[in-house]
Scaffold this motif. Structure first.
Motif, PDB file in Angstrom:
ATOM      1  N   ASN A 240       0.826  -1.211   0.000  1.00 25.22           N
ATOM      2  CA  ASN A 240       0.000   0.000   0.000  1.00 25.22           C
ATOM      3  C   ASN A 240       0.859   1.260   0.000  1.00 25.22           C
ATOM      4  O   ASN A 240       0.568   2.253   0.675  1.00 25.22           O
ATOM      5  CB  ASN A 240      -0.949   0.007   1.203  1.00 25.22           C
ATOM      6  N   GLY A 241       1.965   1.213  -0.762  1.00 26.43           N
ATOM      7  CA  GLY A 241       2.842   2.362  -0.895  1.00 26.43           C
ATOM      8  C   GLY A 241       3.908   2.502   0.170  1.00 26.43           C
ATOM      9  O   GLY A 241       4.773   3.377   0.074  1.00 26.43           O
ATOM     10  N   GLU A 242       3.904   1.633   1.183  1.00 28.45           N
ATOM     11  CA  GLU A 242       4.888   1.688   2.264  1.00 28.45           C
ATOM     12  C   GLU A 242       5.945   0.605   2.055  1.00 28.45           C
ATOM     13  O   GLU A 242       5.611  -0.572   1.890  1.00 28.45           O
ATOM     14  CB  GLU A 242       4.199   1.483   3.609  1.00 28.45           C
ATOM     15  N   MET A 297       0.278  -5.112  -3.124  1.00 29.15           N
ATOM     16  CA  MET A 297       1.729  -5.286  -3.050  1.00 29.15           C
ATOM     17  C   MET A 297       2.355  -4.919  -4.396  1.00 29.15           C
ATOM     18  O   MET A 297       1.928  -5.416  -5.438  1.00 29.15           O
ATOM     19  CB  MET A 297       2.084  -6.735  -2.712  1.00 29.15           C
ATOM     20  N   THR A 298       3.357  -4.061  -4.342  1.00 27.31           N
ATOM     21  CA  THR A 298       4.091  -3.666  -5.536  1.00 27.31           C
ATOM     22  C   THR A 298       5.524  -4.137  -5.383  1.00 27.31           C
ATOM     23  O   THR A 298       6.257  -3.659  -4.518  1.00 27.31           O
ATOM     24  CB  THR A 298       4.059  -2.137  -5.726  1.00 27.31           C
ATOM     25  N   GLY A 299       5.904  -5.116  -6.194  1.00 21.27           N
ATOM     26  CA  GLY A 299       7.233  -5.703  -6.097  1.00 21.27           C
ATOM     27  C   GLY A 299       8.080  -5.355  -7.304  1.00 21.27           C
ATOM     28  O   GLY A 299       7.644  -5.533  -8.446  1.00 21.27           O
ATOM     29  N   THR A 300       9.277  -4.846  -7.044  1.00 21.94           N
ATOM     30  CA  THR A 300      10.172  -4.420  -8.114  1.00 21.94           C
ATOM     31  C   THR A 300      11.551  -5.042  -7.921  1.00 21.94           C
ATOM     32  O   THR A 300      12.083  -5.048  -6.810  1.00 21.94           O
ATOM     33  CB  THR A 300      10.319  -2.890  -8.130  1.00 21.94           C
ATOM     34  N   ILE A 301      12.114  -5.576  -8.997  1.00 25.01           N
ATOM     35  CA  ILE A 301      13.507  -6.004  -9.014  1.00 25.01           C
ATOM     36  C   ILE A 301      14.177  -5.293 -10.178  1.00 25.01           C
ATOM     37  O   ILE A 301      13.653  -5.279 -11.304  1.00 25.01           O
ATOM     38  CB  ILE A 301      13.643  -7.529  -9.156  1.00 25.01           C
ATOM     39  N   ALA A 302      15.307  -4.664  -9.911  1.00 22.43           N
ATOM     40  CA  ALA A 302      15.974  -3.823 -10.904  1.00 22.43           C
ATOM     41  C   ALA A 302      16.160  -4.563 -12.225  1.00 22.43           C
ATOM     42  O   ALA A 302      16.703  -5.667 -12.259  1.00 22.43           O
ATOM     43  CB  ALA A 302      17.323  -3.362 -10.367  1.00 22.43           C
ATOM     44  N   GLN A 307       5.744  -5.962 -10.531  1.00 25.04           N
ATOM     45  CA  GLN A 307       4.481  -6.689 -10.474  1.00 25.04           C
ATOM     46  C   GLN A 307       3.612  -6.066  -9.391  1.00 25.04           C
ATOM     47  O   GLN A 307       4.107  -5.642  -8.346  1.00 25.04           O
ATOM     48  CB  GLN A 307       4.658  -8.189 -10.224  1.00 25.04           C
ATOM     49  N   THR A 308       2.320  -6.018  -9.658  1.00 26.03           N
ATOM     50  CA  THR A 308       1.371  -5.440  -8.719  1.00 26.03           C
ATOM     51  C   THR A 308       0.315  -6.491  -8.389  1.00 26.03           C
ATOM     52  O   THR A 308      -0.424  -6.925  -9.278  1.00 26.03           O
ATOM     53  CB  THR A 308       0.695  -4.189  -9.296  1.00 26.03           C
TER      54      THR A 308
END
Length: 320
Positions: A240-242, A297-302, A307-308
């Motif tokens: 949720n943005g945190e 959930m917002t997951g990022t890998i460089a 993915q959301t």
């Protein structure tokens, strides 16, 4: 974060079917056996010709804006192998918590002891693996249904290796040659079910805690290995943005070649299989905050995109 590689493989929904596609920049196009030079995705990954796809990415074709399609999981694994306790900071965090509550050690002493244990494990130990169900692999187009049987569902954002050429009894030096690419996986876990209550001697119950439907949100991209340095990737998960997880794969206790080599000693790793490399620190168990209806959930890998995952409560009773 957008895709940084010049192209990647994707799978997307089209007319009620899932189509294999090539993504390049902000556009995507379908690719079939003729374009791949192989009968399907896993057959291509067994001996990936990335130059062939690079030429296709630069050519004209039936391209459409990527925002006009619905991406789903970019892989079709026959096996999913998961790695436990493989980020130094994460394991120290967990072990220190246990030591500080079960002994007279201060939190600082517990952390120091845990750090020594992890350094010894890195030097002399072995990776810890368990099996996931391929049926749990979904795209982030599928909402994460939180089973009503528990309220302790947790997140674990992970770098996942996509196996290329079959790997069986391979050395660490050979291991990187068996990687086709990389993707993002959020390994969802129901903490309440991790350890058996009826017979503690049995230990962990990974089947029940990690294999509910949709518990392996994957993708959206399969990025070719030549464009990824798996040893130094930033990993970040926001709820949720945190920010909840913020780490780098340089903190792995056992690096990717060590994982592939160790896993391949037991069974062949097949083209298209997923090998998850472990979760960094910052899970819900640490924050004392688990997933709930409406969470995002917002997951990022460089270099691998973002993915959301949207969480919804499991319908119960009259809601079904």
């Amino acid at each position: 974060m957008t895709l940084s590689a010049p192209f990647a493989l994707v799978r997307y929904r089209s007319g009620g079917e899932v189509v294999l596609g090539l993504a390049a920049g902000e556009r995507v196009r379908p690719i079939g056996p003729r374009e791949l030079g192989a009968s399907g995705l896993n057959a291509f990954l067994a001996g990936p010709d990335w130059d062939r796809l690079a030429a296709l990415a630069a050519a004209d074709g039936p391209w459409v804006p990527i925002g006009t399609v619905t991406l789903t999981a970019p892989v079709e694994p026959r096996q999913v192998l998961q790695t436990g306790a493989n980020y130094r900071a994460h394991v120290i965090q967990l072990v220190a918590s246990g030591l500080s509550t079960k002994t007279d050690a201060s939190p600082e002493e517990a952390r120091e002891r845990a750090a020594r244990l992890m350094d010894e494990r890195r030097a002399t130990g072995e990776p810890y693996f368990f099996i996931g169900l391929p049926a749990c692999v979904v795209g982030d187009d599928v909402p994460l249904v939180l089973p009503a049987a528990s309220d302790t569902h947790d997140w674990e954002l992970e770098l996942a290796v996509v196996i290329g050429r079959e790997a069986f009894h391979v050395s660490r030096e050979e291991a990187l040659g068996h990687i086709a690419g990389y993707t993002i996986v959020n390994d969802i876990s129901t903490r309440e079910f991790t350890f058996r209550k009826d017979m503690e001697e049995i230990g962990s119950d990974w089947y029940r805690s990690k294999n509910s439907p949709g518990f392996l949100p994957t993708g959206p991209y399969l990025v070719p290995a030549p464009y990824v340095d798996g040893a130094a990737l930033d990993i970040r998960l926001e709820l949720n943005g945190e920010v909840k997880q913020d780490a780098n794969t340089s903190d792995l206790l056992f690096d990717i070649p060590a994982l592939i080599s160790a896993a391949s000693l037991t069974a062949p790793l097949l083209p298209g299989d997923l090998l998850l490399t472990g979760s960094p620190a910052g899970n819900g168990q640490y924050w004392r905050r688990f997933l709930a209806d409406g969470d995002v959930m917002t997951g990022t890998i460089a270099g691998l995109g973002t993915q959301t995952v949207r969480c919804v409560a499991e319908p119960t009773g009259a809601e079904r």
